[in-house]
Scaffold this active site. Structure first.
Site, PDB file in Angstrom:
ATOM      1  N   HIS A   1       0.841  -1.211   0.000  1.00  0.00           N
ATOM      2  CA  HIS A   1       0.000   0.000   0.000  1.00  0.00           C
ATOM      3  C   HIS A   1       0.873   1.257   0.000  1.00  0.00           C
ATOM      4  O   HIS A   1       0.605   2.217  -0.722  1.00  0.00           O
ATOM      5  CB  HIS A   1      -0.885   0.050   1.263  1.00  0.00           C
ATOM      6  CG  HIS A   1      -1.920  -1.020   1.351  1.00  0.00           C
ATOM      7  ND1 HIS A   1      -2.085  -1.797   2.478  1.00  0.00           N
ATOM      8  CD2 HIS A   1      -2.865  -1.434   0.465  1.00  0.00           C
ATOM      9  CE1 HIS A   1      -3.087  -2.648   2.293  1.00  0.00           C
ATOM     10  NE2 HIS A   1      -3.575  -2.450   1.078  1.00  0.00           N
TER      11      HIS A   1
ATOM     12  N   LYS B   1     -15.871  -7.256   3.787  1.00  0.00           N
ATOM     13  CA  LYS B   1     -15.008  -8.220   4.494  1.00  0.00           C
ATOM     14  C   LYS B   1     -15.095  -7.935   5.984  1.00  0.00           C
ATOM     15  O   LYS B   1     -15.261  -6.780   6.373  1.00  0.00           O
ATOM     16  CB  LYS B   1     -13.541  -8.027   4.079  1.00  0.00           C
ATOM     17  CG  LYS B   1     -13.256  -8.207   2.621  1.00  0.00           C
ATOM     18  CD  LYS B   1     -11.830  -7.761   2.319  1.00  0.00           C
ATOM     19  CE  LYS B   1     -11.582  -7.713   0.822  1.00  0.00           C
ATOM     20  NZ  LYS B   1     -10.387  -6.930   0.485  1.00  0.00           N
TER      21      LYS B   1
ATOM     22  N   ARG C   1      -2.227  -6.264  -8.255  1.00  0.00           N
ATOM     23  CA  ARG C   1      -1.054  -7.146  -8.105  1.00  0.00           C
ATOM     24  C   ARG C   1      -0.982  -8.189  -9.201  1.00  0.00           C
ATOM     25  O   ARG C   1       0.029  -8.373  -9.848  1.00  0.00           O
ATOM     26  CB  ARG C   1      -1.103  -7.864  -6.740  1.00  0.00           C
ATOM     27  CG  ARG C   1      -0.771  -6.982  -5.575  1.00  0.00           C
ATOM     28  CD  ARG C   1      -1.211  -7.646  -4.309  1.00  0.00           C
ATOM     29  NE  ARG C   1      -2.629  -7.977  -4.423  1.00  0.00           N
ATOM     30  CZ  ARG C   1      -3.492  -7.892  -3.421  1.00  0.00           C
ATOM     31  NH1 ARG C   1      -3.098  -7.544  -2.241  1.00  0.00           N
ATOM     32  NH2 ARG C   1      -4.764  -8.174  -3.607  1.00  0.00           N
TER      33      ARG C   1
ATOM     34  N   SER D   1      -3.076  -8.077   2.522  1.00  0.00           N
ATOM     35  CA  SER D   1      -3.363  -8.002   3.966  1.00  0.00           C
ATOM     36  C   SER D   1      -3.923  -9.315   4.503  1.00  0.00           C
ATOM     37  O   SER D   1      -3.607  -9.729   5.614  1.00  0.00           O
ATOM     38  CB  SER D   1      -4.351  -6.869   4.248  1.00  0.00           C
ATOM     39  OG  SER D   1      -3.796  -5.632   3.895  1.00  0.00           O
TER      40      SER D   1
HETATM   41  O1  PNS Z   1      -9.000  -3.089  -0.031  1.00  0.00           O
HETATM   42  P1  PNS Z   1     -10.297  -3.585  -0.587  1.00  0.00           P
HETATM   43  O2  PNS Z   1     -11.052  -4.362   0.465  1.00  0.00           O
HETATM   44  O3  PNS Z   1     -10.107  -4.360  -1.851  1.00  0.00           O
HETATM   45  O4  PNS Z   1     -11.168  -2.282  -0.966  1.00  0.00           O
HETATM   46  C1  PNS Z   1     -12.488  -2.395  -1.447  1.00  0.00           C
HETATM   47  C2  PNS Z   1     -13.190  -1.023  -1.364  1.00  0.00           C
HETATM   48  C3  PNS Z   1     -13.126  -0.490   0.043  1.00  0.00           C
HETATM   49  C4  PNS Z   1     -12.494  -0.049  -2.300  1.00  0.00           C
HETATM   50  C5  PNS Z   1     -14.682  -1.191  -1.812  1.00  0.00           C
HETATM   51  O5  PNS Z   1     -15.272  -2.233  -1.099  1.00  0.00           O
HETATM   52  C6  PNS Z   1     -15.488   0.092  -1.610  1.00  0.00           C
HETATM   53  O6  PNS Z   1     -15.379   1.014  -2.392  1.00  0.00           O
HETATM   54  N1  PNS Z   1     -16.307   0.147  -0.512  1.00  0.00           N
HETATM   55  C7  PNS Z   1     -17.121   1.321  -0.204  1.00  0.00           C
HETATM   56  C8  PNS Z   1     -18.599   1.042  -0.497  1.00  0.00           C
HETATM   57  C9  PNS Z   1     -18.885   1.135  -1.988  1.00  0.00           C
HETATM   58  O7  PNS Z   1     -18.790   2.180  -2.613  1.00  0.00           O
HETATM   59  N2  PNS Z   1     -19.259  -0.020  -2.601  1.00  0.00           N
HETATM   60  C10 PNS Z   1     -19.572  -0.058  -4.038  1.00  0.00           C
HETATM   61  C11 PNS Z   1     -18.331  -0.336  -4.894  1.00  0.00           C
HETATM   62  S1  PNS Z   1     -17.747  -1.992  -4.655  1.00  0.00           S
END
Ligand code: PNS
Length: 165
Positions: free
Chosen positions: A17, A41, A95, A134
């Site tokens: 990150h 998650k 990745r 992670s």
């Molecule tokens: O690190 P991650 O878990 O891959 O990140 C995922 C993240 C946080 C970017 C995604 O889940 C997100 O944007 N969550 C906020 C809620 C949202 O907007 N959801 C709709 C798009 S998936």
């Protein structure tokens, strides 16, 4: 002013990150690292703990360009978080090719939800960071492996505390 949001779970922040933040700082005037409460998650660290770990990680970090880097939690839709901060760009690290399917879908969804007002910029992870995720780091730490090549020292200590190592 080019404002980018680098969203994620950051549960916890890794050297992968930090490398993406370092590289994204060449592309924007300000980066808001958005710690998502809703990522689908279940998290080991609370949003507040993840923000603290990120703030410590970026505190003494020298960015290559004039770029303000801040950390904020959000519990809304990502596009609403961008709109609130007048940000035009989402940054995501990729990745493996398999990551890209999920990322492309998410970027298309966000583009559509924002009426094609925001762009997602993908940064391909450099080779030395390709294995760092992670979810693996947590498992390695829980089972007594050495995570020091993958996370900053204070994150290793936080993992040790969580898992009573
Ligand atoms: O690190 P991650 O878990 O891959 O990140 C995922 C993240 C946080 C970017 C995604 O889940 C997100 O944007 N969550 C906020 C809620 C949202 O907007 N959801 C709709 C798009 S998936």
């Amino acid at each position: 002013m080019r404002i980018a949001v680098y969203p994620g779970s950051f549960d916890p922040v890794t050297l992968g990150h930090l490398n993406i933040i370092h590289r994204a700082s060449k592309l924007a005037d300000k980066i808001i690292i958005g710690v998502a409460a809703h990522s689908g998650k279940s998290a080991l660290f609370s949003v507040e703990e993840r923000i603290d770990l990120l703030n410590t990680a970026i505190k003494n970090y020298e960015y290559p360009a004039e770029c303000a880097v801040v950390v904020e939690g959000f519990d809304s839709l990502l596009i609403h978080f961008l709109q609130e901060h007048k940000a035009q760009m989402v940054v995501r690290g990729v990745r493996q090719y398999s990551d890209f399917e999920y990322e492309a879908q998410m970027s298309a969804l966000n583009a559509q939800l924002s009426n094609y007002d925001i762009e997602t910029v993908f940064l391909a992870a450099h080779a030395e960071y390709q294995s760092i995720a992670s979810r693996f780091i947590k498992q390695v730490a829980e089972l007594g492996g050495d995570v020091s090549p993958f996370v900053p020292q204070h994150v290793k200590s936080a993992l040790d505390t969580k898992f009573n190592v």
